[in-house]
Write a protein that holds these residues in place. Structure first.
Motif, short mmCIF file in Angstrom:
data_model
loop_
_atom_site.label_atom_id
_atom_site.label_comp_id
_atom_site.label_asym_id
_atom_site.label_seq_id
_atom_site.Cartn_x
_atom_site.Cartn_y
_atom_site.Cartn_z
N ALA A 1 -0.73 -5.36 -1.44
CA ALA A 1 -0.45 -3.97 -1.81
C ALA A 1 -0.59 -3.85 -3.31
N TYR A 2 -0.79 -2.64 -3.77
CA TYR A 2 -0.86 -2.40 -5.21
C TYR A 2 0.55 -2.42 -5.76
N LEU A 3 0.81 -3.35 -6.68
CA LEU A 3 2.15 -3.56 -7.22
C LEU A 3 3.18 -3.76 -6.12
N GLY A 4 2.72 -4.33 -4.99
CA GLY A 4 3.62 -4.60 -3.88
C GLY A 4 4.20 -3.37 -3.24
N THR A 5 3.63 -2.18 -3.53
CA THR A 5 4.30 -0.93 -3.18
C THR A 5 3.44 0.02 -2.36
N THR A 6 2.19 0.24 -2.75
CA THR A 6 1.32 1.17 -2.04
C THR A 6 0.10 0.42 -1.51
N VAL A 7 -0.49 0.94 -0.42
CA VAL A 7 -1.58 0.25 0.26
C VAL A 7 -2.76 1.20 0.43
N SER A 8 -3.93 0.74 0.07
CA SER A 8 -5.14 1.55 0.22
C SER A 8 -5.37 1.89 1.69
N ALA B 1 -8.47 -0.61 -7.32
CA ALA B 1 -7.26 -0.93 -8.09
C ALA B 1 -6.41 -1.96 -7.37
N GLN B 2 -6.28 -1.79 -6.07
CA GLN B 2 -5.51 -2.75 -5.28
C GLN B 2 -6.16 -4.13 -5.31
N ALA B 3 -7.49 -4.17 -5.15
CA ALA B 3 -8.20 -5.45 -5.14
C ALA B 3 -8.08 -6.15 -6.50
N ALA B 4 -8.22 -5.39 -7.57
CA ALA B 4 -8.14 -5.97 -8.92
C ALA B 4 -6.74 -6.52 -9.18
N HIS B 5 -5.72 -5.76 -8.79
CA HIS B 5 -4.35 -6.22 -8.98
C HIS B 5 -4.10 -7.51 -8.22
N SER C 1 -6.25 -9.68 -7.09
CA SER C 1 -7.05 -10.78 -7.62
C SER C 1 -6.35 -11.41 -8.83
N ALA C 2 -5.78 -10.56 -9.69
CA ALA C 2 -5.05 -11.06 -10.86
C ALA C 2 -3.80 -11.83 -10.43
N VAL C 3 -3.12 -11.33 -9.41
CA VAL C 3 -1.92 -12.00 -8.90
C VAL C 3 -2.26 -13.40 -8.40
N GLN C 4 -3.30 -13.48 -7.57
CA GLN C 4 -3.67 -14.78 -6.99
C GLN C 4 -4.16 -15.75 -8.07
N GLU C 5 -4.87 -15.24 -9.05
CA GLU C 5 -5.34 -16.10 -10.14
C GLU C 5 -4.15 -16.66 -10.93
N GLN D 1 -2.88 -18.20 1.84
CA GLN D 1 -2.72 -17.21 0.77
C GLN D 1 -1.24 -16.99 0.47
N ASN D 2 -0.88 -17.08 -0.80
CA ASN D 2 0.50 -16.81 -1.20
C ASN D 2 0.68 -15.29 -1.29
N THR D 3 1.38 -14.73 -0.33
CA THR D 3 1.58 -13.28 -0.29
C THR D 3 3.03 -12.89 -0.57
N PHE D 4 3.81 -13.83 -1.08
CA PHE D 4 5.24 -13.57 -1.30
C PHE D 4 5.60 -13.48 -2.77
N ALA D 5 5.08 -14.41 -3.58
CA ALA D 5 5.60 -14.59 -4.93
C ALA D 5 4.91 -13.72 -5.98
#
Length: 519
Positions: free
Chosen positions: A373-380, A432-436, A438-442, A464-468
């Motif tokens: 999700a974008y900032l863990g809050t909204t979803v495309s 925006a969601q994909a870029a966010h 991608s940065a999180v996973q990196e 995939q780490n989807t929690f932290a």
């Protein structure tokens, strides 16, 4: 509580919040304070409380200090201990709901069965056990600790005795003089074993993976100290900020694996002082970096395991036979009661399989097994949908309530932007969601969460780490402190939304800002 309606008439409201735990109660308070009065909280249980309603096992308590595991807008609870127990936390939630007069917006005993976005009217259409509802805004406040992870081994259904999960504790079962087997070695197990060992004739703990455990300074808080803190202006805010800073110290270690070694030294010393038996000590020593899994705290767990009638089996359970539990290493123990301390399916969001977005896809289908999700809050693809404590927002150190309140600030600001712009709905851009993400996973790639050498519920089956959240909590608070409209597209309204014109200053915002630190 207002009684559930039985008619099939569609109830048309501005916002529906699903779930009445910490997230749902907090959302209702903040939305109403922001001027959104037409909001309903739908709760499938018979009362509010969320995970603190469901988990009533012996020894159940929070592992985050009470001064931080509480709302900043209701900080004046007179906690009886540094780490509050389940009953006290549930009472705090109830008193908060009463204090903010949420009785008229809370509908208990109403389960949301599914929802779909209707683009023509710009609303979410919900099907519930109480009939259909329609809402301009949908807030999912079901939380990550919701779906129990059950033990799945051959013969379990034929076990000759009570079997129950910690999230559904059977209080009719008397453990006195019984042989109790506990399966699991996480946060609930380290609380249960010390709580039941004094009653049981024998306790067998099957712990597949050793855990890092630090001592828990769970001290009683004298009533006189609570009265003194209440008399000193700003004292509770100072205590909260100090505890926040301490917790962020743990977070720094998790983001910088070399720093985690200092904490490991403390954990090893705790183990060495508490457990004299060398063989048991080796079985309890993890072979991965501290912070890779959720960090546990207890000053009684090791002591309980050292009792002569308590045995540790460092192996998984492979089968159950009548009144026997069989380990993967061939260990067989007799048991009268089997307790599943196996945690939750953290990555599985309730309703994800029944929530249909703009193209008819469910949230599960859109995610494809990797929630984001974008900032863990909204979803495309899911307009006007807000996830509370969503993907990649939490970690092993901070309070979930700090994260929650930052999200609520973002939610209120988003609704204010809708009203000011005369918009009907907001859609987060897929780019925006994909870029966010991608940065999180990196960023996660260098944290102890990903490099610590363990497996944990932080990861999906695809790895995939989807929690932290990979940065500081302060950075998260700052990112969510304002609504970034450039990440969204907006629809013109078909009819007025009646949303708040602006996000009014909220109690606790000053504290959140003061807590913000550099990444």
């Amino acid at each position: 509580m207002i009684p559930a309606q039985s008619e099939r008439t569609v109830r048309d409201v501005r916002a529906v919040v699903v779930g009445a735990g910490f997230s749902g109660i907090g959302a209702a308070v903040r939305l109403r304070e922001a001027g959104l009065d037409d909001v309903l909280v739908l709760e499938k249980g018979t009362q509010l409380g969320g995970t603190w309603r469901e988990n009533t096992y012996p020894g159940c308590a929070c592992d985050v200090p009470s001064t931080l595991y509480s709302y900043s807008f209701t900080p004046d609870a007179a906690w009886s201990r540094v780490f509050a127990g389940q009953r006290e936390i549930l009472a705090y939630l109830r008193s908060t709901a009463e204090r903010y007069r949420l009785g008229d917006v809370l509908r208990c005993g109403v389960q949301v069965l599914g929802a779909r976005w209707d683009g023509e009217v710009g609303r979410w259409l919900l099907e519930t056990s109480d009939g259909p509802y329609s809402a301009a805004i949908l807030v999912l406040a079901t939380g990550p600790w919701h779906v129990p992870r059950r033990l799945e081994v051959p013969g379990l259904e034929d076990f000759d005795g009570p079997v129950f999960h910690t999230a559904g504790w059977d209080h009719s079962v008397d453990l006195t003089g019984r042989r109790v087997t506990v399966v699991g070695g996480g946060a609930s197990a380290v609380q249960i074993v010390p709580a039941v060992e004094a009653q049981a004739t024998a306790v067998d703990l099957f712990q597949r993976t050793a855990q890092w455990v630090l001592p828990k300074p769970d001290l009683p808080v004298p009533a006189a100290l609570n009265r003194l803190v209440d008399r000193v202006p700003g004292a509770r805010s100072v205590l909260r900020a100090g505890q926040y800073t301490l917790q962020e110290g743990f977070g720094h270690a998790f983001r910088h694996p070399q720093a985690a070694r200092l904490l490991e030294m403390g954990a090893r010393a705790h183990l060495r002082l508490a457990v004299r038996d060398g063989r048991l000590r080796r079985q309890l020593t993890p072979d991965y970096r501290l912070g890779c899994k959720r960090l546990l705290t207890s000053s009684t767990f090791y002591r309980a395991l050292s009792q002569p009638h308590v045995r540790l089996h460092p192996t998984a359970v492979s089968a159950v036979r009548a009144n026997q539990v069989v380990g993967a290493d061939g260990t067989t123990v007799r048991a009268d009661v089997l307790i599943e301390a196996t945690g939750f399916r953290v990555g599985e969001l309730p309703l994800a399989a029944a929530l249909h977005g703009t193209n008819g896809q469910t949230l599960d289908q859109a995610w494809g097994g990797e929630p984001q999700a974008y900032l863990g809050t909204t979803v495309s693809g899911f307009p006007n949908l807000f996830l509370l404590l969503g993907p990649n927002l939490l970690g092993g150190s901070t309070s979930a309530i700090t994260v929650l309140e930052a999200q609520l600030t973002y939610l209120v600001a988003a609704l204010a932007h809708l009203r000011q712009g005369g918009h009907r709905s907001l859609h987060v851009r897929s780019a925006a969601q994909a870029a966010h993400n991608s940065a999180v996973q990196e960023a996660l790639a260098t944290t102890v969460y990903n490099t610590g050498g363990c497996t944990s519920y932080y990861f999906t089956s695809t790895g995939q780490n989807t929690f932290a959240w990979p940065w500081s909590t302060g950075r998260l608070v700052r990112r969510l402190s304002h609504f970034d409209a450039d990440a969204y597209t907006f629809d013109a309204p078909a009819r007025p939304l009646g949303l708040p014109t602006q996000a009014r200053p909220q109690p606790g915002d000053r504290t959140a800002a003061a807590n913000a630190e550099q990444p």
